[in-house]
Design a protein around this motif. Structure first.
Motif, short mmCIF file in Angstrom:
data_model
loop_
_atom_site.label_atom_id
_atom_site.label_comp_id
_atom_site.label_asym_id
_atom_site.label_seq_id
_atom_site.Cartn_x
_atom_site.Cartn_y
_atom_site.Cartn_z
N LEU A 25 0.94 -1.21 -0.01
CA LEU A 25 -0.06 -0.08 0.30
C LEU A 25 0.77 1.29 -0.02
CD1 LEU A 25 -2.92 1.16 0.00
CD2 LEU A 25 -2.53 1.29 2.71
N LEU A 29 0.79 4.12 -2.81
CA LEU A 29 0.60 5.75 -2.51
C LEU A 29 1.63 6.47 -2.92
CD1 LEU A 29 -0.79 5.19 1.12
CD2 LEU A 29 -2.03 5.65 -0.51
N VAL A 47 2.09 16.39 0.39
CA VAL A 47 1.12 15.96 1.39
C VAL A 47 0.94 14.72 1.51
CG1 VAL A 47 -1.29 16.61 2.02
CG2 VAL A 47 0.07 18.50 1.64
N GLN A 48 0.75 14.16 0.17
CA GLN A 48 0.32 12.59 0.11
C GLN A 48 1.56 11.81 0.81
OE1 GLN A 48 -1.98 11.09 -1.43
NE2 GLN A 48 -1.28 9.08 -1.96
N ILE A 51 1.42 12.48 4.53
CA ILE A 51 0.31 11.93 5.55
C ILE A 51 0.14 10.38 5.18
CG2 ILE A 51 -2.08 12.02 5.82
CD1 ILE A 51 -1.81 15.28 5.77
N TYR A 52 0.06 10.26 3.93
CA TYR A 52 -0.29 8.79 3.66
C TYR A 52 0.92 7.91 4.02
CZ TYR A 52 -5.04 8.59 1.74
OH TYR A 52 -6.40 8.52 1.72
N VAL A 56 -0.41 7.10 7.62
CA VAL A 56 -1.26 6.17 7.63
C VAL A 56 -0.72 4.59 7.83
CG1 VAL A 56 -3.04 5.24 6.13
CG2 VAL A 56 -3.26 7.58 6.67
N LEU B 46 -7.45 -1.07 4.15
CA LEU B 46 -6.66 -0.70 3.22
C LEU B 46 -7.23 -0.70 1.74
CD1 LEU B 46 -3.36 -3.15 4.03
CD2 LEU B 46 -3.80 -0.94 4.86
N GLU B 49 -8.59 2.77 1.53
CA GLU B 49 -7.56 3.79 1.06
C GLU B 49 -7.30 3.67 -0.31
OE1 GLU B 49 -6.16 5.74 3.29
OE2 GLU B 49 -7.93 5.26 4.66
N LEU B 50 -7.30 2.43 -0.87
CA LEU B 50 -7.31 2.41 -2.47
C LEU B 50 -8.31 3.35 -3.27
CD1 LEU B 50 -6.04 -1.07 -3.30
CD2 LEU B 50 -4.67 0.95 -3.27
N ASN B 53 -7.89 7.00 -2.66
CA ASN B 53 -6.66 7.22 -3.72
C ASN B 53 -7.26 7.79 -4.97
OD1 ASN B 53 -4.05 8.00 -2.95
ND2 ASN B 53 -4.79 6.31 -1.72
N MET B 56 -9.08 10.71 -5.46
CA MET B 56 -8.18 11.82 -5.50
C MET B 56 -7.66 12.06 -6.68
SD MET B 56 -6.71 11.08 -1.63
CE MET B 56 -5.15 11.43 -2.19
N ILE B 81 -7.66 13.84 1.87
CA ILE B 81 -6.82 13.34 2.56
C ILE B 81 -6.94 13.44 3.94
CG2 ILE B 81 -4.29 13.75 3.19
CD1 ILE B 81 -3.79 14.43 0.49
N ALA B 85 -7.60 10.25 6.90
CA ALA B 85 -6.53 10.03 7.94
C ALA B 85 -7.45 9.97 9.25
CB ALA B 85 -5.70 11.24 8.00
N VAL B 88 -9.08 6.43 9.08
CA VAL B 88 -7.96 5.62 9.52
C VAL B 88 -7.81 5.26 11.00
CG1 VAL B 88 -5.63 4.57 9.28
CG2 VAL B 88 -6.98 5.23 7.10
#
Lengths: 169, 115
Positions: A25, A29, A47-48, A51-52, A56, B46, B49-50, B53, B56, B81, B85, B88
Motif C-alpha cells: 500500500l 501511495l 502532502v500525500q 500523511i499517507y 497512515v 487498506l 484507502e485504495l 486514492n 483523489m 486526505i 486520515a 483510518v
C-alpha cells in the motif's frame, strides 16, 4: 508508471501476509504521489507522502502489531463471495472504461503542456478566502476524530476491575 | 530543477486526461474487489484507502485539465486526505477495541449482531 501502480494495488489485495499488503500500500501511495507531480501539483505530492506514506501506513502497521498478527502467519483469507465480487468489479471496470473511451474528447479543455504550475501561496489564498468555512468544519472533524479514537482505544475500567477480581479469587 | 523534471515527464509524450481516468478506474475497481472479498478488518481498511486514492487522482486530473487556475481540485483533495486520515484513525481504534473483546479481526467470526 501505471503498471507499477496497478501491480502494487493488486498485491495489496492478493499478497498472503497482511504486513506485505500494508507495505505494498505504501508503494501504491507513492505512485499516486508521482501522478500528482505529473499533474503539476507538487504540494499535493508532498502532502500525500507525508500523511499517507508517513502516517497512515505506520498507523496500520502499529494496529497490526497490537492485534498480534504474526509475520509468518497467513491471515489473508478470502470469503465465499470471490467470484461474484470479481464479476461485479470487472463489469464496473469495463463500464467505466467504455464511458471514458467514448467521451475522451469531450472533457479536455487544455493540453497537458499548458497546465500551469501554481504556487502554494496561491493555494493558501484560495483556501483561506473562498473555502474558509469547510476548512473550519474539517478542523472540528479532526478534533472529534482525535477524541473519538482515544476514547475507543482506551481500556475500559470495568474490564480491568473484573480481571483483577478474577485473578484474586 | 522541478520544471526540468516536469519536462522530462510530460513533454516527451502528450498525456491525455483519459489516461489518468483509466488508471483511477482500475484502482477503484481493485479497491472494490478488496472490500468485497477480504475477511480481515485491517485489509478492508487498506482497500478503502485504495478507493479514496482513486477519487483523489480523479479530482486532481479533472481540475488540472479543465480549470487549473481555480485550484478547486487541490483544495478538495486536501479535504479528502484529512477525512481519510481521520477515518483510518477511528477505524483502527474500533478494530483494536473489537480485538480486545473478541480476540480476532476476522469479520466472519464477529457475529454478535446476528441471531
Amino acid at each position: 508508471m501505471s503498471l507499477v501502480l496497478v501491480f502494487a494495488a493488486l498485491m495489496v489485495i492478493f499478497s498472503k501476509h497482511i504486513i506485505h499488503s500494508a507495505l505494498y500500500l505504501a508503494l501504491a501511495l507513492l505512485c499516486v504521489a508521482i501522478y500528482f507531480i505529473m499533474l503539476k501539483s507538487e504540494y499535493l505530492a508532498v502532502v500525500q507522502i507525508m500523511i499517507y506514506v508517513g502516517a497512515v501506513v505506520v498507523m496500520v502497521l502499529f494496529a497490526l502489531m497490537l492485534t498480534r498478527t504474526r509475520v509468518g502467519e497467513v491471515t489473508n483469507i478470502t470469503n465465499k463471495q470471490t467470484a461474484v465480487s470479481g464479476a461485479i468489479s470487472i463489469v464496473l471496470l469495463l463500464a467505466l472504461g467504455i464511458i471514458i473511451y467514448m467521451t475522451r474528447k469531450g472533457f479536455t479543455w487544455i493540453n497537458s503542456d499548458e497546465i500551469p504550475i501554481l504556487s502554494v501561496k496561491n493555494l493558501g489564498a484560495v483556501l483561506f478566502s473562498k473555502y474558509v468555512l469547510p476548512f473550519e468544519v474539517i478542523s472540528v472533524l479532526i478534533l472529534a476524530a482525535l477524541i473519538g479514537s482515544v476514547v475507543l482505544a482506551m481500556k475500559e475500567k470495568d474490564d480491568v476491575k473484573k480481571k483483577e477480581r478474577i485473578n484474586k479469587t | 530543477m522541478s520544471i526540468g523534471l516536469f519536462k522530462i515527464l510530460i513533454s516527451n509524450f502528450d498525456l491525455k486526461l483519459w489516461y489518468f481516468l483509466i488508471v483511477s478506474a482500475i484502482l477503484f475497481c481493485i479497491g472494490i474487489f478488496g472490500v468485497l472479498t477480504r475477511r480481515n478488518l485491517v485489509q478492508i481498511l487498506l482497500s478503502i484507502e485504495l478507493i479514496l486514492n482513486a477519487a483523489m487522482v480523479n479530482f486532481v486530473a479533472f481540475s488540472a485539465y479543465q480549470k487549473p487556475e481555480s485550484q478547486l481540485g487541490t483544495v478538495f483533495t486536501i479535504f479528502i486526505i484529512i477525512v481519510a486520515a481521520c477515518e483510518v484513525g477511528i477505524g483502527l481504534a474500533i478494530i483494536l477495541s473489537v480485538y480486545r473483546k473478541k480476540s480476532t479481526t476476522d469479520i466472519s467470526k464477529i457475529n454478535i449482531l446476528k441471531w
